[in-house]
Design an enzyme around this catalytic site. Structure first.
Site, PDB file in Angstrom:
ATOM      1  N   LYS A 124      38.697 -23.319  36.000  1.00  0.00           N
ATOM      2  CA  LYS A 124      39.160 -24.212  37.066  1.00  0.00           C
ATOM      3  C   LYS A 124      38.136 -24.285  38.200  1.00  0.00           C
ATOM      4  O   LYS A 124      37.968 -25.340  38.818  1.00  0.00           O
ATOM      5  CB  LYS A 124      40.509 -23.734  37.605  1.00  0.00           C
ATOM      6  CG  LYS A 124      41.653 -23.770  36.600  1.00  0.00           C
ATOM      7  CD  LYS A 124      41.953 -25.185  36.129  1.00  0.00           C
ATOM      8  CE  LYS A 124      41.435 -25.478  34.740  1.00  0.00           C
ATOM      9  NZ  LYS A 124      41.787 -26.849  34.272  1.00  0.00           N
ATOM     10  N   ARG A 137      24.925 -37.872  42.940  1.00  0.00           N
ATOM     11  CA  ARG A 137      24.724 -39.266  42.561  1.00  0.00           C
ATOM     12  C   ARG A 137      25.140 -40.235  43.664  1.00  0.00           C
ATOM     13  O   ARG A 137      25.157 -41.455  43.460  1.00  0.00           O
ATOM     14  CB  ARG A 137      25.488 -39.551  41.274  1.00  0.00           C
ATOM     15  CG  ARG A 137      25.012 -38.684  40.118  1.00  0.00           C
ATOM     16  CD  ARG A 137      25.991 -38.695  38.975  1.00  0.00           C
ATOM     17  NE  ARG A 137      26.073 -40.017  38.359  1.00  0.00           N
ATOM     18  CZ  ARG A 137      27.159 -40.492  37.773  1.00  0.00           C
ATOM     19  NH1 ARG A 137      28.249 -39.762  37.728  1.00  0.00           N
ATOM     20  NH2 ARG A 137      27.141 -41.677  37.216  1.00  0.00           N
ATOM     21  N   LYS A 139      28.027 -40.879  44.957  1.00  0.00           N
ATOM     22  CA  LYS A 139      29.258 -41.607  44.681  1.00  0.00           C
ATOM     23  C   LYS A 139      30.352 -41.072  45.603  1.00  0.00           C
ATOM     24  O   LYS A 139      31.381 -40.556  45.163  1.00  0.00           O
ATOM     25  CB  LYS A 139      29.654 -41.443  43.209  1.00  0.00           C
ATOM     26  CG  LYS A 139      28.583 -41.858  42.221  1.00  0.00           C
ATOM     27  CD  LYS A 139      28.315 -43.353  42.300  1.00  0.00           C
ATOM     28  CE  LYS A 139      27.292 -43.778  41.259  1.00  0.00           C
ATOM     29  NZ  LYS A 139      27.006 -45.238  41.331  1.00  0.00           N
ATOM     30  N   HIS A 147      41.658 -36.393  44.311  1.00  0.00           N
ATOM     31  CA  HIS A 147      40.656 -35.676  43.519  1.00  0.00           C
ATOM     32  C   HIS A 147      40.452 -34.254  44.046  1.00  0.00           C
ATOM     33  O   HIS A 147      40.510 -33.279  43.295  1.00  0.00           O
ATOM     34  CB  HIS A 147      39.336 -36.457  43.568  1.00  0.00           C
ATOM     35  CG  HIS A 147      38.201 -35.795  42.864  1.00  0.00           C
ATOM     36  ND1 HIS A 147      37.833 -36.107  41.571  1.00  0.00           N
ATOM     37  CD2 HIS A 147      37.334 -34.842  43.266  1.00  0.00           C
ATOM     38  CE1 HIS A 147      36.789 -35.368  41.213  1.00  0.00           C
ATOM     39  NE2 HIS A 147      36.469 -34.593  42.236  1.00  0.00           N
ATOM     40  N   HIS A 150      43.718 -32.029  44.009  1.00  0.00           N
ATOM     41  CA  HIS A 150      44.042 -31.607  42.652  1.00  0.00           C
ATOM     42  C   HIS A 150      43.181 -30.417  42.229  1.00  0.00           C
ATOM     43  O   HIS A 150      43.695 -29.406  41.745  1.00  0.00           O
ATOM     44  CB  HIS A 150      43.831 -32.774  41.684  1.00  0.00           C
ATOM     45  CG  HIS A 150      44.233 -32.459  40.277  1.00  0.00           C
ATOM     46  ND1 HIS A 150      45.523 -32.607  39.828  1.00  0.00           N
ATOM     47  CD2 HIS A 150      43.532 -32.002  39.223  1.00  0.00           C
ATOM     48  CE1 HIS A 150      45.597 -32.262  38.560  1.00  0.00           C
ATOM     49  NE2 HIS A 150      44.395 -31.885  38.167  1.00  0.00           N
ATOM     50  N   TYR A 187      37.437 -38.571  26.302  1.00  0.00           N
ATOM     51  CA  TYR A 187      37.345 -39.955  26.764  1.00  0.00           C
ATOM     52  C   TYR A 187      36.157 -40.127  27.700  1.00  0.00           C
ATOM     53  O   TYR A 187      35.357 -41.063  27.562  1.00  0.00           O
ATOM     54  CB  TYR A 187      38.636 -40.360  27.469  1.00  0.00           C
ATOM     55  CG  TYR A 187      38.537 -41.699  28.160  1.00  0.00           C
ATOM     56  CD1 TYR A 187      38.862 -42.868  27.494  1.00  0.00           C
ATOM     57  CD2 TYR A 187      38.109 -41.776  29.485  1.00  0.00           C
ATOM     58  CE1 TYR A 187      38.763 -44.098  28.127  1.00  0.00           C
ATOM     59  CE2 TYR A 187      37.992 -42.999  30.122  1.00  0.00           C
ATOM     60  CZ  TYR A 187      38.319 -44.156  29.437  1.00  0.00           C
ATOM     61  OH  TYR A 187      38.199 -45.373  30.068  1.00  0.00           O
ATOM     62  N   LYS A 204      42.307 -46.211  28.252  1.00  0.00           N
ATOM     63  CA  LYS A 204      42.112 -45.557  29.545  1.00  0.00           C
ATOM     64  C   LYS A 204      43.420 -45.407  30.328  1.00  0.00           C
ATOM     65  O   LYS A 204      43.724 -44.344  30.880  1.00  0.00           O
ATOM     66  CB  LYS A 204      41.109 -46.369  30.364  1.00  0.00           C
ATOM     67  CG  LYS A 204      40.901 -45.876  31.782  1.00  0.00           C
ATOM     68  CD  LYS A 204      39.934 -46.795  32.508  1.00  0.00           C
ATOM     69  CE  LYS A 204      40.457 -48.195  32.579  1.00  0.00           C
ATOM     70  NZ  LYS A 204      39.588 -49.074  33.395  1.00  0.00           N
ATOM     71  N   THR A 208      46.341 -41.828  32.269  1.00  0.00           N
ATOM     72  CA  THR A 208      47.156 -41.652  33.468  1.00  0.00           C
ATOM     73  C   THR A 208      48.598 -41.339  33.095  1.00  0.00           C
ATOM     74  O   THR A 208      49.226 -40.448  33.671  1.00  0.00           O
ATOM     75  CB  THR A 208      47.116 -42.921  34.332  1.00  0.00           C
ATOM     76  OG1 THR A 208      45.764 -43.338  34.501  1.00  0.00           O
ATOM     77  CG2 THR A 208      47.758 -42.681  35.686  1.00  0.00           C
ATOM     78  N   GLN A 211      48.915 -37.824  31.868  1.00  0.00           N
ATOM     79  CA  GLN A 211      48.907 -36.851  32.955  1.00  0.00           C
ATOM     80  C   GLN A 211      50.249 -36.787  33.654  1.00  0.00           C
ATOM     81  O   GLN A 211      50.740 -35.708  34.000  1.00  0.00           O
ATOM     82  CB  GLN A 211      47.794 -37.193  33.950  1.00  0.00           C
ATOM     83  CG  GLN A 211      47.488 -36.110  34.961  1.00  0.00           C
ATOM     84  CD  GLN A 211      46.694 -34.959  34.386  1.00  0.00           C
ATOM     85  OE1 GLN A 211      46.637 -34.779  33.172  1.00  0.00           O
ATOM     86  NE2 GLN A 211      46.074 -34.190  35.243  1.00  0.00           N
TER      87      GLN A 211
END
Length: 302
Positions: A124, A137, A139, A147, A150, A187, A204, A208, A211
């Site tokens: 984790k 990168r 981003k 994000h 979690h 994926y 894709k 979701t 999850q």
């Protein structure tokens, strides 16, 4: 005397630590909460503050191949924990699906599972690398609250389980989480190969859904010890269902925004060029994709 203790945080801290699993009390990261909390705090500070400042005047790093290798490693590790850990728990007859007490035994088989739990905690922490890739990168818009929360809360939740009661009913969430991650990172690995893979990644949206189903199942399974008594501590029950409920709400809220039925064709076409995943980051099927968690499409940020 009681009022004096109530005013002493040190007393409560010592009391809490005394309730820890004696088998793991001296293990690295598990002696006290400060190491894991320091790691989580450093992670949040780096990805939300220090990292963007550091990369502000730098060019994005080209690490596409590293991302592909990383996703492959995640698939392998997730599969290992699911099948090997499952062989000692829910993929065998050794664990009761309805309610499994925590065994504080120290026999070799039990300790093998406890040791596996410690390595799962490291996994984790290793997943923090997802966000570090975003920093390298540039981003930055991918690093959403969902994000980061979690990543951070899952690591913290696994620490709590390892510190106070490794195994038992607590083993169920890692079990199903590894199954989901095994498919999910597969994926992302395919998506990271480039735009030519896009026609094969129509599923894709269902990541979701998978999850969200994971959190529904975790919630239901977490509640069972309240009805099927197996001497599983109720404190763990409330932690499990609280965690599951929180993320079910967060992911469902994202899902509604990402796939709502009244999105016009024009807007959806625009979203397809800015595919955000279920963690609020871009699903870069078209531009150097690095996958993480649940997928979907949301409006392009203005």
């Amino acid at each position: 005397m009681l009022s004096q203790y109530l005013k002493q945080p040190v007393y409560w801290y010592d009391w809490m630590m005394s309730k820890g699993d004696p088998r793991t009390s001296d293990w690295p990261l598990l002696g006290s909460p400060f190491p894991i909390l320091s790691i989580i705090a450093s992670y949040v500070y780096f990805v939300k503050v220090l990292g963007p400042v550091w990369m502000k005047n730098k060019k994005p790093y080209s690490i596409g191949r590293v991302v592909i290798v990383y996703n492959i490693i995640q698939v392998i590790l997730s599969a290992f924990f699911f099948f090997y850990g499952g062989s000692m728990t829910y993929l065998s007859t050794k664990y009761n699906w309805l309610c499994q007490p925590i065994s504080y035994a120290t026999d070799p088989e039990t300790m093998t599972l406890v040791n596996l739990g410690w390595y799962y905690l490291l996994l984790k922490i290793f997943e923090f690398t997802d966000t570090i890739f975003f920093i390298l990168r540039k981003k930055f818009t991918h690093i959403s609250a969902l994000h980061v929360v979690h990543h951070s809360s899952v690591a913290w939740g696994i620490w709590i389980g390892m510190k106070f009661g490794a195994g038992g009913h607590n083993a169920f969430f890692p079990f199903i989480n590894c199954f989901v991650h095994m498919i999910m990172y597969a994926y992302y690995c395919l998506a990271a190969l480039g735009p030519h893979m896009k026609p094969y990644l129509w599923w894709k949206k269902y990541l979701t859904i998978m999850q969200m189903v994971q959190f529904v199942v975790a919630f239901i399974h977490g509640v069972l010890p309240l009805y099927f008594d197996c001497d599983f501590p109720p404190g763990f029950v409330y932690i499990i269902i609280g965690h599951a409920a929180l993320f079910l709400v967060m992911f469902f809220n994202f899902y509604k925004k990402a796939y709502r039925k009244d999105v016009s064709e024009k807007t959806r076409a625009e979203e397809e060029s800015n595919c955000y995943d279920g963690q609020g980051r871009v699903d870069e099927n078209l531009v150097n994709f690095n996958g993480f968690h649940e997928n979907g499409n949301v409006h392009k940020r203005r």
